[in-house]
Scaffold this motif. Structure first.
Motif, PDB file in Angstrom:
ATOM      1  N   GLY A   1       0.802  -1.214   0.000  1.00  0.00           N
ATOM      2  CA  GLY A   1       0.000   0.000   0.000  1.00  0.00           C
ATOM      3  C   GLY A   1       0.837   1.268   0.000  1.00  0.00           C
ATOM      4  N   ALA A   2       2.005   1.206  -0.609  1.00  0.00           N
ATOM      5  CA  ALA A   2       2.868   2.384  -0.657  1.00  0.00           C
ATOM      6  C   ALA A   2       2.140   3.543  -1.354  1.00  0.00           C
ATOM      7  CB  ALA A   2       4.143   2.040  -1.417  1.00  0.00           C
ATOM      8  N   ALA A   3       2.492   4.753  -0.934  1.00  0.00           N
ATOM      9  CA  ALA A   3       1.835   5.931  -1.506  1.00  0.00           C
ATOM     10  C   ALA A   3       2.239   6.082  -2.971  1.00  0.00           C
ATOM     11  CB  ALA A   3       2.227   7.175  -0.727  1.00  0.00           C
ATOM     12  N   LEU A   4       1.427   6.836  -3.705  1.00  0.00           N
ATOM     13  CA  LEU A   4       1.667   7.004  -5.126  1.00  0.00           C
ATOM     14  C   LEU A   4       3.028   7.668  -5.384  1.00  0.00           C
ATOM     15  CD1 LEU A   4       0.264   6.292  -7.673  1.00  0.00           C
ATOM     16  CD2 LEU A   4      -0.965   8.439  -7.606  1.00  0.00           C
ATOM     17  N   ASP A   5       3.385   8.607  -4.480  1.00  0.00           N
ATOM     18  CA  ASP A   5       4.687   9.277  -4.620  1.00  0.00           C
ATOM     19  C   ASP A   5       5.821   8.259  -4.620  1.00  0.00           C
ATOM     20  OD1 ASP A   5       3.453  11.630  -4.668  1.00  0.00           O
ATOM     21  OD2 ASP A   5       3.746  12.086  -2.533  1.00  0.00           O
ATOM     22  N   THR A   6       5.698   7.301  -3.692  1.00  0.00           N
ATOM     23  CA  THR A   6       6.740   6.277  -3.584  1.00  0.00           C
ATOM     24  C   THR A   6       6.846   5.503  -4.879  1.00  0.00           C
ATOM     25  OG1 THR A   6       5.808   6.045  -1.385  1.00  0.00           O
ATOM     26  CG2 THR A   6       7.627   4.577  -1.968  1.00  0.00           C
ATOM     27  N   LYS A   7       5.679   5.210  -5.499  1.00  0.00           N
ATOM     28  CA  LYS A   7       5.687   4.442  -6.747  1.00  0.00           C
ATOM     29  C   LYS A   7       6.344   5.235  -7.872  1.00  0.00           C
ATOM     30  CE  LYS A   7       1.650   1.745  -5.510  1.00  0.00           C
ATOM     31  NZ  LYS A   7       0.195   1.687  -5.544  1.00  0.00           N
TER      32      LYS A   7
ATOM     33  N   TYR B   1      -3.417  -0.520 -10.296  1.00  0.00           N
ATOM     34  CA  TYR B   1      -3.861   0.535  -9.396  1.00  0.00           C
ATOM     35  C   TYR B   1      -4.475   1.682 -10.200  1.00  0.00           C
ATOM     36  CZ  TYR B   1      -3.648   4.210  -5.862  1.00  0.00           C
ATOM     37  OH  TYR B   1      -3.971   5.227  -5.012  1.00  0.00           O
TER      38      TYR B   1
ATOM     39  N   SER C   1     -10.505  11.569  -7.498  1.00  0.00           N
ATOM     40  CA  SER C   1      -9.643  11.718  -6.328  1.00  0.00           C
ATOM     41  C   SER C   1      -8.328  12.416  -6.699  1.00  0.00           C
ATOM     42  CB  SER C   1      -9.347  10.344  -5.732  1.00  0.00           C
ATOM     43  OG  SER C   1      -8.630   9.586  -6.673  1.00  0.00           O
ATOM     44  N   ASP C   2      -7.548  12.749  -5.666  1.00  0.00           N
ATOM     45  CA  ASP C   2      -6.254  13.407  -5.892  1.00  0.00           C
ATOM     46  C   ASP C   2      -5.312  12.499  -6.670  1.00  0.00           C
ATOM     47  OD1 ASP C   2      -7.292  15.400  -4.461  1.00  0.00           O
ATOM     48  OD2 ASP C   2      -6.105  15.052  -2.622  1.00  0.00           O
ATOM     49  N   ASP C   3      -5.340  11.212  -6.278  1.00  0.00           N
ATOM     50  CA  ASP C   3      -4.471  10.260  -6.961  1.00  0.00           C
ATOM     51  C   ASP C   3      -4.794  10.228  -8.457  1.00  0.00           C
ATOM     52  OD1 ASP C   3      -3.111   9.653  -4.759  1.00  0.00           O
ATOM     53  OD2 ASP C   3      -3.689   7.539  -4.628  1.00  0.00           O
TER      54      ASP C   3
END
Lengths: 255, 480
Positions: free
Chosen positions: B75-81, B129, B140-142
Motif C-alpha cells: 500500500g505504498a503511496a503514489l509518490d513512492t511508486k 492501481y 480523487s487526488d491520486d
C-alpha cells in the motif's frame, strides 16, 4: 507435418523482418501492417501472427486505432475457425470492447453502415458469428449473417468471404462425417439446387445420391483419415537397447 | 481451390507423438538442484567475505542496487511508486548507457532475477492501481496525479528496458551458440561476457514472457522463449522463483492457445519438481512458491477437464486433495460447471493489465482486464461444455442412432449433431513434439473417435495393447 503458429507461407520478407525486430513496436509500421491486412483480404492469404502484431500496436497506441483493419482482421480469422485465432485476437482488443453497451444509440436516422457503427458493436456482432461457428451451428451462422446489413458491410472487404467460409465448413464436415442428408448439408453450406451440387462435387469432390421414394437424398464423403474413425490398438514401443543385456549375455562365456 | 489445402486439423501418426518426459530427466534435475543449493551456500559465504574485503565501494550504489530488488511496502503511496520508477530508470540508464560496461558488485547471487521480477511486479501493480482508481475514484487526488503523469510506468519504457538488456548482453546469440555446442563467449561481446549483463539479459527474456502474458499476447509470450531450451539444464533452473515463473507463464499461454496437452505437460513438470525438491528448499523461497503452486493445480484441473489425461501420480493425488469435488464437476461439464470454471480461472490467472492510461473521463470504459480475458475464455468453455456428456454416452456403444441418443439426452437432434462436430474438432489439438514452443503437430488427444454416417454414429476406441516386453525380459533374465 508440424506447423508453427508464427509461420505463414505467403508472408513477404519485409513483414518477416519487422516481426522479428523491434520495429514491430514502432508506431510508424502501423501503416505497413494495415496495408498487409488489405492485401490479405484481397488475395485470400492469411497471416495471424502479423495481424496480432498490428493489434498490439493499437493496444499500445490507442490513438492510432482504425476500425476497418481491426474488423477485417477478425473477419479473416472467422475463415480459419475452429482455430483459436479469433480469441487470441480478441484478447488484444481494449477490455471494454465486449461489454454490452447499456444504452444503445437511438436508431432514428438511416441504418448505420460499418464506418459509423462503434467498433465495440461490430466486434460483438463478429463474436456472435464466431460463437455460432465454434458451436458447429452452421445454418444459424448463415442466417445471422443475412439478418443485418451491418454484417454485409463488415465482410465487404474480404474477397470471397462466403466461398472461404463454405470451403472451411465443408472441410470440417468432411472430417466428421461419411454421409450427410442432403437437406442438412444444404443448410450448412447455405446453397441449394444446382449450385449446391456443383460446389459439393467439383470443389469438395463428394458424391450426391438422389433420393427416391422412402430414401432421402444424401451426400457421400469419401473416406479420409479423420472420418474413418478406425479403432486403434496402441502398441508398446520396443527399443533395441532394452535387449542389450540379453544380447550381451549371449556373447559372454557360458558360466 | 483445393478443399484440403488448409485442413482445420489432421491427425499425425500416433507413433510420432513425443513421449512424455522421462523420469530420468527429472531425477537429473533434482540432483542438479541439490548440488545447486550447496553451491549457492558456498557462494553466499564467498560473497560475504568478498564484500568485507572491498567495502570501500560507493555505499550509495550498493543501497540502490539492494533497493531495486526489494519490494515496496504494501500500500505504498503514489509518490513512492513514482520515485521507485525514477530509481529504476536511473539504475538501468546507468547500467545500459555508461561508457562501456559498468563494473558492479551485486549484493546477492539472485540479484539479477530479483530486480527484474520486482521491476515487472511494480509495473503490473501500478497499471492495476491506475485502472482501479480510474474506475472507482476518477475524481480523487491520486487520479489527478495519474492523469498528469501518463508516461510513468509506460509500457514502452518497460519493454525498452527489457529489450535493451537483452540486446546489450547478446543473450539470444549466446543461447543460440550454446544450443549448437559452441562457445557463447565468441558472440557475447564486451557486455555479454560479464555475469551481471548476462544474467540481467537472461532474466529479461523471462520477464518479457511475463509482460506479454499480462498484456494478453500469448503467442508472442511463447515466441520470446525461442532461444531458451526448457527441460534442460537451463540457467533459470538455478533460481527457483525464475524456474517456477517460467513454467507458470508458458503453461498459461499454452492453455490460452487451447493447447491443453502442452499446458498440462508444463504444469506437471514444475509441480513434480517442486514436490520432489520441497525438502531442500529454503523456507522463505518456498513460501513465495506455494501460492502459485495452488494456482497451477487449479489450471491443471481446468486443462484436464478440457483434455482428459492420465496425470503423474503425485500430481493426481495432490489434485484430488485440493480440488477433488470441483474436478469431478468440471469433468462432468454442462451448465453447472460454468461458474466453477470461472472461479478457478479468476483465482489462478495472472493479474492482467492494460498497458495504456485509462480514460478518466468515462469510467465505464475502464473494464478490469481480468474480466475481459475471463469473458473470452468462458466463451470457449461454453462452446465445449457438452463434450463430456457426449463422450460419456458414446463410450458405451460402437454404433448409435443420432435421434435415439438425442432422445436420451432430451435435446433436438440438430443440436446434438452440432455437439458431436464440436467435440470431434476439439479432440484434435496442436501438440509440441520438437523445436520452438510455438511448433507442434495436430494430434487426436482423445481415445474416443467417431464418424457420422447420416444419422448413424460409428464409434471407435483406441485401446492399449498388452505390454509384453517387460514380462519377456524378466523371464529371460531369470532363466538365462
Amino acid at each position: 507435418m508440424g506447423i508453427a503458429f508464427d509461420y505463414a507461407p505467403d508472408r513477404p520478407e519485409y513483414i518477416e523482418a519487422i516481426l522479428n525486430g523491434l520495429d514491430r513496436y514502432n508506431p510508424e509500421t502501423t501503416t505497413v501492417f494495415q496495408d498487409y491486412v488489405t492485401q490479405q483480404c484481397e488475395d485470400r492469404t492469411y497471416d495471424c501472427y502479423a495481424n496480432l502484431a498490428l493489434l498490439k500496436l493499437y493496444q499500445f497506441n490507442p490513438h492510432l486505432t482504425r476500425d476497418e483493419p481491426t474488423t477485417n482482421i477478425l473477419v479473416k480469422a472467422l475463415t480459419v475457425f475452429p482455430s483459436p485465432d479469433f480469441s487470441l485476437l480478441l484478447h488484444l482488443l481494449p477490455p471494454h470492447i465486449l461489454t454490452p453497451t447499456t444504452n444503445p444509440p437511438l436508431s432514428s436516422g438511416p441504418t448505420p453502415s460499418a464506418s459509423d457503427a462503434p467498433l465495440s458493436e461490430s466486434v460483438q456482432k463478429l463474436s456472435l458469428l464466431n460463437t455460432l461457428l465454434e458451436q458447429a451451428n452452421y445454418s444459424a451462422f448463415w442466417a445471422t449473417l443475412d439478418s443485418d446489413d451491418l454484417y454485409a458491410d463488415l465482410i465487404a472487404d474480404v474477397n470471397g468471404f462466403e466461398e472461404l467460409m463454405r470451403v472451411r465448413i465443408a472441410s470440417c464436415v468432411g472430417q466428421g462425417c461419411r454421409e450427410v442428408e442432403r437437406g442438412v448439408c444444404e443448410g450448412w453450406l447455405n446453397l441449394s439446387g444446382r449450385e449446391f451440387e456443383g460446389f459439393v462435387t467439383d470443389i469438395c469432390g463428394w458424391g450426391v445420391d438422389d433420393g427416391s421414394e422412402g430414401v432421402t437424398a444424401v451426400v457421400r464423403i469419401p473416406v479420409n483419415k479423420e472420418n474413418e474413425a478406425k479403432g486403434t490398438v496402441v502398441r508398446e514401443e520396443v527399443r533395441f537397447d532394452q535387449f542389450s543385456r540379453v544380447i550381451r549375455r549371449a556373447y559372454e562365456q557360458p558360466a | 481451390m483445393a478443399l484440403y489445402q488448409r485442413q482445420p486439423y489432421a491427425t499425425a501418426d500416433r507413433s510420432k507423438v513425443a513421449a512424455d518426459e522421462s523420469d530420468e530427466e527429472e531425477n537429473a534435475l533434482v540432483e542438479d538442484y541439490k548440488e545447486q543449493v550447496h553451491f549457492d551456500d558456498g557462494m553466499d559465504e564467498l560473497d560475504r567475505t568478498a564484500s568485507f574485503g572491498t567495502s570501500g565501494g560507493p555505499q550509495d550504489m550498493q543501497a540502490q542496487l539492494a533497493a531495486a530488488a526489494t519490494p515496496l511496502e504494501y500500500g505504498a503511496a503514489l509518490d513512492t511508486k513514482f520515485a521507485s520508477y525514477d530509481n529504476y530508470c536511473n539504475l538501468f540508464h546507468y547500467i545500459l548507457n555508461s561508457e562501456g560496461p559498468v563494473d558492479l558488485e551485486v549484493p546477492t547471487y539472485f540479484w539479477a532475477w530479483d530486480v527484474i521480477d520486482e521491476f515487472i511486479y511494480q509495473f503490473e501493480s501500478f497499471c492495476r492501481y491506475r485502472n482501479r482508481i480510474a474506475r472507482q475514484e476518477p475524481t480523487s487526488d491520486d487520479a489527478q496525479l495519474l492523469r498528469d503523469n501518463p508516461n510513468t510506468w509506460g509500457c514502452y519504457s518497460v519493454l525498452n528496458v527489457l529489450y535493451s538488456l537483452i540486446q546489450r548482453s547478446q543473450i539470444n546469440e549466446q543461447l543460440d551458440s550454446m544450443k549448437r555446442n559452441e562457445d557463447p563467449n565468441q558472440v557475447a561481446g564486451e557486455y555479454g561476457t560479464r555475469p551481471l549483463y548476462r544474467m540481467l539479459g537472461y532474466f529479461s527474456i523471462i520477464g518479457l514472457l511475463r509482460v506479454h502474458c499480462l498484456l494478453g499476447d500469448f503467442s508472442l509470450a511463447l515466441k520470446t522463449l525461442d532461444d531458451i531450451e526448457l527441460n534442460k539444464k537451463a540457467m533459470f533452473a538455478r533460481v527457483m522463483a525464475a524456474h517456477f515463473t517460467t513454467y507458470y507463464y508458458v503453461g498459461f499461454s499454452y492453455m490460452m492457445m487451447r493447447r491443453y496437452a502442452d499446458a498440462i505437460r508444463m504444469f506437471s513438470h514444475i509441480l513434480v519438481y517442486v514436490s520432489r525438491t520441497k525438502n531442500f528448499q529454503k523456507n522463505a523461497q518456498y513460501d513465495s512458491v506455494s501460492k502459485k503452486n495452488d494456482q497451477m493445480y487449479a489450471l491443471i484441473a481446468i486443462c484436464v477437464a478440457f483434455n482428459p489425461t492420465k496425470l503423474d501420480d503425485t500430481i493426481h493425488t495432490a489434485l484430488r486433495e485440493k480440488y477433488g469435488d470441483q474436478l469431478l464437476k468440471l469433468q462432468r461439464g454442462g451448465p453447472e460447471a460454468l461458474p466453477l470454471f470461472e472461479d478457478l480461472f479468476r483465482s489462478a490467472c495472472p493479474k492482467f493489465i492494460s498497458p495504456t492510461p485509462p480514460d478518466f473521463d468515462t469510467p465505464e470504459l475502464n473494464v478490469d482486464p481480468v474480466d475481459h480475458h475471463c469473458r473470452i475464455f468462458m466463451e470457449e468453455v461454453k462452446n465445449t461444455m457438452w463434450s463430456p456428456t457426449v463422450k460419456s454416452y458414446l463410450k458405451l456403444y460402437t454404433t448409435m442412432d443420432l435421434k435415439k441418443l438425442a432422445g436420451f439426452l432430451e435435446v433436438e437432434p440438430e443440436k446434438l449433431r452440432g455437439w458431436l462436430l464440436v467435440n470431434k474438432q476439439r479432440s484434435r489439438q496442436v501438440r509440441w513434439s520438437e523445436g520452438a514452443l510455438l511448433d507442434g503437430e495436430i494430434v487426436n488427444g482423445s481415445d474416443l473417435d467417431y464418424a457420422l454416417q447420416g444419422d448413424l454414429i460409428h464409434v471407435s476406441e483406441a485401446k492399449v495393447g498388452r505390454r509384453l516386453v517387460d514380462w519377456y525380459l524378466r523371464n529371460l533374465a531369470r532363466t538365462y
